[in-house]
Design a protein around this motif. Structure first.
Motif, PDB file in Angstrom:
ATOM      1  N   ALA A 291     -20.319 -10.870  16.683  1.00  0.00           N
ATOM      2  CA  ALA A 291     -20.423  -9.249  16.655  1.00  0.00           C
ATOM      3  C   ALA A 291     -20.005  -8.773  15.367  1.00  0.00           C
ATOM      4  O   ALA A 291     -19.117  -9.409  14.393  1.00  0.00           O
ATOM      5  N   VAL A 292     -20.792  -7.785  15.012  1.00  0.00           N
ATOM      6  CA  VAL A 292     -20.397  -6.996  13.875  1.00  0.00           C
ATOM      7  C   VAL A 292     -19.409  -5.788  14.450  1.00  0.00           C
ATOM      8  O   VAL A 292     -19.954  -5.107  15.399  1.00  0.00           O
ATOM      9  N   VAL A 293     -18.201  -5.974  14.461  1.00  0.00           N
ATOM     10  CA  VAL A 293     -17.173  -5.236  14.777  1.00  0.00           C
ATOM     11  C   VAL A 293     -16.582  -4.071  14.184  1.00  0.00           C
ATOM     12  O   VAL A 293     -16.101  -4.320  12.698  1.00  0.00           O
ATOM     13  N   ARG A 294     -16.625  -3.006  14.375  1.00  0.00           N
ATOM     14  CA  ARG A 294     -16.307  -1.639  13.666  1.00  0.00           C
ATOM     15  C   ARG A 294     -14.953  -1.025  14.445  1.00  0.00           C
ATOM     16  O   ARG A 294     -14.707  -1.386  15.462  1.00  0.00           O
ATOM     17  N   GLN A 295     -14.537  -0.610  13.405  1.00  0.00           N
ATOM     18  CA  GLN A 295     -13.312   0.340  13.607  1.00  0.00           C
ATOM     19  C   GLN A 295     -13.352   1.490  12.824  1.00  0.00           C
ATOM     20  O   GLN A 295     -13.191   1.484  11.457  1.00  0.00           O
ATOM     21  N   GLY A 296     -13.711   2.623  13.425  1.00  0.00           N
ATOM     22  CA  GLY A 296     -14.018   3.704  12.644  1.00  0.00           C
ATOM     23  C   GLY A 296     -15.240   3.413  11.603  1.00  0.00           C
ATOM     24  O   GLY A 296     -16.425   2.918  12.131  1.00  0.00           O
ATOM     25  N   GLU A 297     -14.790   3.594  10.411  1.00  0.00           N
ATOM     26  CA  GLU A 297     -15.945   3.349   9.412  1.00  0.00           C
ATOM     27  C   GLU A 297     -15.999   2.116   8.556  1.00  0.00           C
ATOM     28  O   GLU A 297     -16.386   1.773   7.510  1.00  0.00           O
ATOM     29  N   GLN A 298     -15.032   1.335   9.083  1.00  0.00           N
ATOM     30  CA  GLN A 298     -14.821  -0.138   8.714  1.00  0.00           C
ATOM     31  C   GLN A 298     -15.258  -1.230   9.462  1.00  0.00           C
ATOM     32  O   GLN A 298     -15.498  -1.020  10.829  1.00  0.00           O
ATOM     33  N   VAL A 299     -15.521  -2.345   8.974  1.00  0.00           N
ATOM     34  CA  VAL A 299     -16.081  -3.659   9.572  1.00  0.00           C
ATOM     35  C   VAL A 299     -15.082  -4.585   9.328  1.00  0.00           C
ATOM     36  O   VAL A 299     -14.206  -4.715   8.264  1.00  0.00           O
ATOM     37  N   LEU A 300     -14.728  -5.592  10.500  1.00  0.00           N
ATOM     38  CA  LEU A 300     -13.886  -6.705  10.571  1.00  0.00           C
ATOM     39  C   LEU A 300     -14.596  -7.759  10.157  1.00  0.00           C
ATOM     40  O   LEU A 300     -15.655  -7.902  10.748  1.00  0.00           O
ATOM     41  N   LEU A 301     -13.945  -8.491   9.183  1.00  0.00           N
ATOM     42  CA  LEU A 301     -14.254  -9.651   8.648  1.00  0.00           C
ATOM     43  C   LEU A 301     -13.103 -10.740   8.651  1.00  0.00           C
ATOM     44  O   LEU A 301     -11.834 -10.575   8.429  1.00  0.00           O
ATOM     45  N   CYS A 302     -13.665 -12.108   8.882  1.00  0.00           N
ATOM     46  CA  CYS A 302     -12.583 -13.209   8.937  1.00  0.00           C
ATOM     47  C   CYS A 302     -12.834 -14.169   7.762  1.00  0.00           C
ATOM     48  O   CYS A 302     -13.999 -14.496   7.498  1.00  0.00           O
ATOM     49  N   ARG A 303     -11.901 -14.523   6.879  1.00  0.00           N
ATOM     50  CA  ARG A 303     -12.130 -15.634   5.979  1.00  0.00           C
ATOM     51  C   ARG A 303     -11.771 -16.630   6.682  1.00  0.00           C
ATOM     52  O   ARG A 303     -10.810 -17.202   7.345  1.00  0.00           O
ATOM     53  N   ARG A 304     -12.924 -17.873   6.564  1.00  0.00           N
ATOM     54  CA  ARG A 304     -12.877 -19.061   7.262  1.00  0.00           C
ATOM     55  C   ARG A 304     -11.886 -19.995   6.855  1.00  0.00           C
ATOM     56  O   ARG A 304     -11.718 -20.177   5.579  1.00  0.00           O
ATOM     57  N   ALA A 305     -11.064 -20.532   7.721  1.00  0.00           N
ATOM     58  CA  ALA A 305     -10.047 -21.641   7.399  1.00  0.00           C
ATOM     59  C   ALA A 305     -10.725 -23.040   7.599  1.00  0.00           C
ATOM     60  O   ALA A 305     -10.036 -24.260   7.641  1.00  0.00           O
ATOM     61  N   ILE A 306     -11.979 -22.992   8.014  1.00  0.00           N
ATOM     62  CA  ILE A 306     -12.914 -24.277   8.250  1.00  0.00           C
ATOM     63  C   ILE A 306     -14.225 -24.354   7.648  1.00  0.00           C
ATOM     64  O   ILE A 306     -14.596 -23.318   7.087  1.00  0.00           O
ATOM     65  N   GLU A 307     -14.419 -25.572   7.699  1.00  0.00           N
ATOM     66  CA  GLU A 307     -15.682 -26.050   7.134  1.00  0.00           C
ATOM     67  C   GLU A 307     -16.997 -25.580   8.195  1.00  0.00           C
ATOM     68  O   GLU A 307     -16.414 -25.756   9.329  1.00  0.00           O
ATOM     69  N   PRO A 308     -17.997 -25.368   8.092  1.00  0.00           N
ATOM     70  CA  PRO A 308     -18.422 -25.049   6.718  1.00  0.00           C
ATOM     71  C   PRO A 308     -18.027 -23.655   5.905  1.00  0.00           C
ATOM     72  O   PRO A 308     -17.701 -23.106   6.578  1.00  0.00           O
TER      73      PRO A 308
ATOM     74  N   VAL B 211     -23.243  -5.346  18.571  1.00  0.00           N
ATOM     75  CA  VAL B 211     -22.794  -4.234  18.071  1.00  0.00           C
ATOM     76  C   VAL B 211     -21.174  -4.192  18.715  1.00  0.00           C
ATOM     77  O   VAL B 211     -21.254  -4.288  20.084  1.00  0.00           O
ATOM     78  N   ALA B 212     -20.136  -3.915  18.254  1.00  0.00           N
ATOM     79  CA  ALA B 212     -18.898  -3.980  18.866  1.00  0.00           C
ATOM     80  C   ALA B 212     -17.804  -3.207  18.372  1.00  0.00           C
ATOM     81  O   ALA B 212     -18.090  -2.877  16.992  1.00  0.00           O
ATOM     82  N   GLU B 213     -16.994  -2.542  18.875  1.00  0.00           N
ATOM     83  CA  GLU B 213     -15.911  -1.754  18.652  1.00  0.00           C
ATOM     84  C   GLU B 213     -14.640  -2.528  18.708  1.00  0.00           C
ATOM     85  O   GLU B 213     -14.252  -3.183  19.884  1.00  0.00           O
ATOM     86  N   LEU B 214     -13.705  -2.394  17.594  1.00  0.00           N
ATOM     87  CA  LEU B 214     -12.422  -3.021  17.875  1.00  0.00           C
ATOM     88  C   LEU B 214     -11.488  -2.182  18.878  1.00  0.00           C
ATOM     89  O   LEU B 214     -11.485  -1.190  18.943  1.00  0.00           O
ATOM     90  N   THR B 215     -10.842  -2.759  19.839  1.00  0.00           N
ATOM     91  CA  THR B 215      -9.961  -1.845  20.880  1.00  0.00           C
ATOM     92  C   THR B 215      -8.628  -2.281  20.606  1.00  0.00           C
ATOM     93  O   THR B 215      -7.878  -1.782  21.514  1.00  0.00           O
ATOM     94  N   GLY B 216      -8.115  -2.756  19.533  1.00  0.00           N
ATOM     95  CA  GLY B 216      -6.559  -2.849  19.644  1.00  0.00           C
ATOM     96  C   GLY B 216      -6.435  -3.579  18.238  1.00  0.00           C
ATOM     97  O   GLY B 216      -7.316  -3.421  17.310  1.00  0.00           O
TER      98      GLY B 216
ATOM     99  N   HIS C 146     -28.088  -4.877   8.870  1.00  0.00           N
ATOM    100  CA  HIS C 146     -28.604  -4.381  10.076  1.00  0.00           C
ATOM    101  C   HIS C 146     -27.845  -3.346  10.578  1.00  0.00           C
ATOM    102  O   HIS C 146     -28.264  -2.336  11.141  1.00  0.00           O
ATOM    103  N   ARG C 147     -26.583  -3.692  10.625  1.00  0.00           N
ATOM    104  CA  ARG C 147     -25.776  -2.790  11.439  1.00  0.00           C
ATOM    105  C   ARG C 147     -25.511  -1.551  10.561  1.00  0.00           C
ATOM    106  O   ARG C 147     -25.548  -0.260  11.124  1.00  0.00           O
ATOM    107  N   ARG C 148     -25.602  -1.791   9.217  1.00  0.00           N
ATOM    108  CA  ARG C 148     -25.542  -0.286   8.496  1.00  0.00           C
ATOM    109  C   ARG C 148     -26.921   0.526   8.740  1.00  0.00           C
ATOM    110  O   ARG C 148     -26.567   1.688   8.785  1.00  0.00           O
ATOM    111  N   GLU C 149     -27.982  -0.236   8.854  1.00  0.00           N
ATOM    112  CA  GLU C 149     -29.073   0.806   9.308  1.00  0.00           C
ATOM    113  C   GLU C 149     -29.327   1.502  10.545  1.00  0.00           C
ATOM    114  O   GLU C 149     -29.761   2.444  10.613  1.00  0.00           O
ATOM    115  N   VAL C 150     -28.386   1.144  11.466  1.00  0.00           N
ATOM    116  CA  VAL C 150     -28.173   1.810  12.565  1.00  0.00           C
ATOM    117  C   VAL C 150     -26.447   2.125  12.923  1.00  0.00           C
ATOM    118  O   VAL C 150     -26.118   2.037  13.993  1.00  0.00           O
ATOM    119  N   TRP C 151     -25.915   2.435  11.828  1.00  0.00           N
ATOM    120  CA  TRP C 151     -24.427   2.588  11.870  1.00  0.00           C
ATOM    121  C   TRP C 151     -24.029   3.630  13.021  1.00  0.00           C
ATOM    122  O   TRP C 151     -23.033   3.426  13.405  1.00  0.00           O
TER     123      TRP C 151
END
Length: 179
Positions: free
Chosen positions: A39-56, A112-117, A152-157
């Protein structure tokens, strides 16, 4: 299948492709693409990203996503991946995209998703952050499909649901060789 069965590659009767077929009983072991959910997860005007701790792509940023498990729906899988990678609960509001990546035999269902906590790094993430659009580390994104999903998420923000996107024309996900 018991362990004493041996398999060889051949075209089974009524098929057109080489398959793994049991030499003893004729069982066809179909090898099919893997399904990735995320999911592309939003909270308000921001998106949630994760820095990978695993390969690849260890150390690169991604959206919360991963392989579907047996006996779960695609939506359940996307919610599970958000919990595993970002310790985040999300509310899915629609399907954003279906990407086909034949080079690695994947089909990706991105929601498309929203952060709930709150959120925090899970075992597969070094770091988890909310990014303003202009601060997304575009040169440090892990996979082509992460680029596609964010754009794509930005196109339908302003929308929570839309007709799903597919791969950009001519793009099959092989911009990052070796991943």
């Amino acid at each position: 299948m018991s362990e004493d069965h041996s398999f060889s590659r051949r075209i089974p009767p009524g098929d057109t492709l080489l398959r793994r077929v049991c030499d003893t009983c004729g069982f066809v072991d179909y090898e099919n693409p893997k399904i990735v959910v995320g999911a592309v997860v939003r909270q308000g005007e921001q998106v949630l990203l994760c820095r990978r701790a695993i390969e690849p792509r260890h150390g690169f940023w991604t959206i919360p996503a991963g392989f579907m498990e047996l006996n779960e729906t695609a939506e359940e899988g996307a919610r599970r991946e958000a919990r595993e990678e970002a310790c985040a609960d999300i509310r899915i509001t629609g399907l954003l995209a279906v990407y086909s990546i034949p080079r690695i035999s994947q089909v990706q269902l991105i929601y498309v998703a929203e952060l709930t906590g709150g959120f925090a790094p899970g075992p597969e993430s070094l770091e988890v952050r909310l990014f303003d659009w202009d601060d997304i580390p575009w040169d440090e994104l892990a996979f082509p499909s992460v680029h596609w999903a964010l754009r794509h998420r930005r196109e339908v923000w302003e929308k929570t649901a839309c007709a799903p996107f597919v791969n950009p024309p001519g793009m099959l996900g092989d911009a990052f060789p070796g991943c």
